[in-house]
Design a protein around this motif. Structure first.
Motif, PDB file in Angstrom:
ATOM      1  N   GLY A 174       1.142   8.132  -9.370  1.00  0.00           N
ATOM      2  CA  GLY A 174       2.424   7.989 -10.051  1.00  0.00           C
ATOM      3  C   GLY A 174       3.661   8.184  -9.180  1.00  0.00           C
ATOM      4  N   TRP A 175       3.511   8.192  -7.869  1.00  0.00           N
ATOM      5  CA  TRP A 175       4.720   8.270  -7.038  1.00  0.00           C
ATOM      6  C   TRP A 175       5.551   7.018  -7.301  1.00  0.00           C
ATOM      7  CZ3 TRP A 175       3.971  10.688  -1.505  1.00  0.00           C
ATOM      8  CH2 TRP A 175       3.226  11.874  -1.628  1.00  0.00           C
ATOM      9  N   ARG A 176       6.878   7.215  -7.337  1.00  0.00           N
ATOM     10  CA  ARG A 176       7.751   6.098  -7.690  1.00  0.00           C
ATOM     11  C   ARG A 176       8.679   5.765  -6.519  1.00  0.00           C
ATOM     12  NH1 ARG A 176      11.957   7.254 -12.334  1.00  0.00           N
ATOM     13  NH2 ARG A 176      13.053   8.037 -10.479  1.00  0.00           N
ATOM     14  N   ARG A 211       6.244   2.178  -9.669  1.00  0.00           N
ATOM     15  CA  ARG A 211       5.434   3.387  -9.652  1.00  0.00           C
ATOM     16  C   ARG A 211       3.992   3.051  -9.279  1.00  0.00           C
ATOM     17  NH1 ARG A 211       6.591   8.429 -11.592  1.00  0.00           N
ATOM     18  NH2 ARG A 211       8.289   8.012 -13.030  1.00  0.00           N
ATOM     19  N   CYS A 212       3.412   3.864  -8.391  1.00  0.00           N
ATOM     20  CA  CYS A 212       2.037   3.651  -7.944  1.00  0.00           C
ATOM     21  C   CYS A 212       1.063   4.027  -9.060  1.00  0.00           C
ATOM     22  CB  CYS A 212       1.771   4.481  -6.690  1.00  0.00           C
ATOM     23  SG  CYS A 212       0.070   4.362  -6.100  1.00  0.00           S
ATOM     24  N   PRO A 213       0.038   3.173  -9.296  1.00  0.00           N
ATOM     25  CA  PRO A 213      -0.899   3.460 -10.399  1.00  0.00           C
ATOM     26  C   PRO A 213      -1.819   4.656 -10.134  1.00  0.00           C
ATOM     27  CG  PRO A 213      -1.588   1.491  -9.177  1.00  0.00           C
ATOM     28  CD  PRO A 213      -0.248   1.885  -8.639  1.00  0.00           C
ATOM     29  N   TYR A 231       0.822  -1.215   0.000  1.00  0.00           N
ATOM     30  CA  TYR A 231       0.000   0.000   0.000  1.00  0.00           C
ATOM     31  C   TYR A 231       0.853   1.260   0.000  1.00  0.00           C
ATOM     32  CZ  TYR A 231      -3.565  -3.447   0.853  1.00  0.00           C
ATOM     33  OH  TYR A 231      -4.377  -4.550   0.734  1.00  0.00           O
ATOM     34  N   CYS A 232       0.538   2.138  -0.928  1.00  0.00           N
ATOM     35  CA  CYS A 232       1.290   3.379  -1.112  1.00  0.00           C
ATOM     36  C   CYS A 232       1.060   4.312   0.078  1.00  0.00           C
ATOM     37  CB  CYS A 232       0.798   4.034  -2.402  1.00  0.00           C
ATOM     38  SG  CYS A 232       1.608   5.592  -2.778  1.00  0.00           S
ATOM     39  N   PRO A 233       2.142   4.840   0.661  1.00  0.00           N
ATOM     40  CA  PRO A 233       1.975   5.725   1.826  1.00  0.00           C
ATOM     41  C   PRO A 233       1.274   7.053   1.480  1.00  0.00           C
ATOM     42  CG  PRO A 233       4.318   5.388   1.330  1.00  0.00           C
ATOM     43  CD  PRO A 233       3.535   4.547   0.363  1.00  0.00           C
ATOM     44  N   HIS A 234       1.219   7.403   0.185  1.00  0.00           N
ATOM     45  CA  HIS A 234       0.549   8.656  -0.188  1.00  0.00           C
ATOM     46  C   HIS A 234      -0.925   8.607   0.186  1.00  0.00           C
ATOM     47  CE1 HIS A 234      -1.124  11.409  -3.584  1.00  0.00           C
ATOM     48  NE2 HIS A 234      -0.848  12.140  -2.506  1.00  0.00           N
ATOM     49  N   MET A 235      -1.696   7.735  -0.480  1.00  0.00           N
ATOM     50  CA  MET A 235      -3.125   7.652  -0.176  1.00  0.00           C
ATOM     51  C   MET A 235      -3.633   6.213  -0.148  1.00  0.00           C
ATOM     52  SD  MET A 235      -4.700  11.077  -1.937  1.00  0.00           S
ATOM     53  CE  MET A 235      -6.371  10.776  -1.353  1.00  0.00           C
ATOM     54  N   GLY A 236      -2.684   5.285  -0.078  1.00  0.00           N
ATOM     55  CA  GLY A 236      -3.097   3.912   0.223  1.00  0.00           C
ATOM     56  C   GLY A 236      -3.439   3.028  -0.959  1.00  0.00           C
TER      57      GLY A 236
HETATM   58  S1  FES Z   1      -1.762   6.637  -3.592  1.00  0.00           S
HETATM   59 FE1  FES Z   1      -1.088   8.442  -4.532  1.00  0.00          FE
HETATM   60  S2  FES Z   1       0.703   7.862  -5.553  1.00  0.00           S
HETATM   61 FE2  FES Z   1       0.067   6.079  -4.549  1.00  0.00          FE
END
Ligand code: FES
Ligand SMILES: [Fe+2]
Length: 359
Positions: free
Chosen positions: A91-93, A86-88, A57-62
């Motif tokens: 796009g954070w990588r 890269r998060c779908p 799970y991406c720390p940005h928004m999960g």
């Molecule tokens: S949830 Fe925003 S880049 Fe992953």
């Protein structure tokens, strides 16, 4: 489903060690969702070919890093760039160390944008992950499987998936001490020797007995050295109709549930002649015999209730010692030296060798 705390194993629910997480073919440049140690994880292969595992799970928004088919990042094949993923969603990588190394619309990259990542080694056609509740680097090596994988004359295993079992791995490791099951389950007869030796993170089982089917002549003695190096990887050097090398391994999916695999490498010649299709087929048939023998243990495990305290008799093997040895992986590693002092040594359950031959 009995858990690690039901067995009073220690501070952690999941042990420290090397664990199989899949076969080599399962890692590709398309990230895939896997679940072990009660955690959702993502497996991918970087452009160098190196496999990586990070938390899902991406720390940005999960967002889940692998469970997506419709994002343009996925459609455009931009999920893996170099060694990064890269998060779908936005796009954070993230690099293989888990640290975010690019945000498409921001020069500011927060330190907290970091995925948990795990050391992964690919060996013998299998992906192995180092799991450590303390988050530290490995304090013991991944086994080299006798070096047979790269030895001429040996046929590689084809990994057998044995199932997802609702059983705690301790009950599989109990097998190391389980002298009493060899006659009924595996067809052993005329036991000569059975012992366990504990050496730090390794426990051996030394076995010498006749066998109803596995020996060439009825009077032959089958001699096995079988050992766990760490909590989850069993290896065994076996001399029989062929020289062979057994691998049995299990990985917690949840606390009290494991995935189990088996493999057998077989030596079919001394390496001076090519391995023909016939020899390869003979090796795979031999592996099938080994798989069927292991499936006899698996059938018991699939149907038994949890055994928190074995009801032992004096001639049972040292279950208690094996369980004490096994606890080291569920506790902080700085306690391991004390644990080794308590368990290291040789425990002989049965010795019918002539005294002149006894070591
Ligand atoms: S949830 Fe925003 S880049 Fe992953
Ligand atoms: Fe067994």
């Amino acid at each position: 489903m009995a858990t690690s705390s039901d067995y009073r194993l220690g501070e952690y629910d999941f042990p420290r060690g090397w664990f199989m997480i899949g076969e080599s073919a399962e890692a590709s440049s398309t990230p895939s969702a896997i679940r072990y140690f009660g955690q959702d994880l993502v497996l991918y292969r970087g452009q160098s070919g190196q496999p990586y595992v990070v938390e899902a799970y991406c720390p940005h928004m999960g967002a889940h890093l692998a469970k997506n088919t419709t994002s343009y990042i996925v459609r455009d094949g931009e999920q893996v760039e170099g060694e990064s993923i890269r998060c779908p969603f936005h796009g954070w990588r993230y690099g293989p160390d888990g640290q975010c190394n690019h945000i498409p619309y921001s020069d500011f990259v927060p330190k907290a944008a970091k995925l948990k990542s795990f050391p992964v080694i690919e060996r013998a056609g299998i992906l192995w992950l180092w799991h450590d509740p303390e988050g530290l680097e490995p304090d013991f090596d991944l086994p080299d499987f006798g070096g047979h994988w790269d030895q001429p004359g040996w046929v590689h295993w084809k990994v057998d998936y044995m199932g997802d079992l609702d059983i705690h791995p301790i009950e599989v490791v109990d097998n190391m001490a389980d002298y009493g099951h060899f006659v009924p389950i595996h067809g052993a007869k005329d036991f000569v020797y059975f012992a366990n030796e504990f050496k730090d993170h390794v426990v051996h089982q030394y076995y010498a007995a006749g066998h109803r089917t596995l020996t060439l002549n009825p009077e032959d003695v089958l001699t096995l050295d079988t050992w766990y190096a760490g909590p989850s990887i069993l290896q065994s050097e076996m001399e029989g109709a062929f020289n062979s090398f057994i691998m049995i391994t299990h990985t917690p999916i949840e606390d009290g549930k494991i995935r189990v695999w088996h493999g057998l490498m077989v030596q079919v010649n001394d390496g001076s002649a090519p391995i023909t299709d016939d020899l390869r087929a003979a090796a795979l048939e031999y592996q099938e015999g080994s798989r069927l023998a292991f499936a006899q243990d698996v059938e018991i495990w699939q149907n038994k209730r949890a055994c928190l305290n074995p009801l032992v008799v004096p001639n049972d093997g040292p279950y208690g010692k094996v369980r004490l040895w096994y606890k080291q992986f569920y506790n902080p590693r700085d306690q391991a030296p004390d644990a080794h002092k308590r368990t290291n040594g040789l425990y002989v359950t049965l010795d019918k060798r002539k005294s002149s031959a006894a070591a």
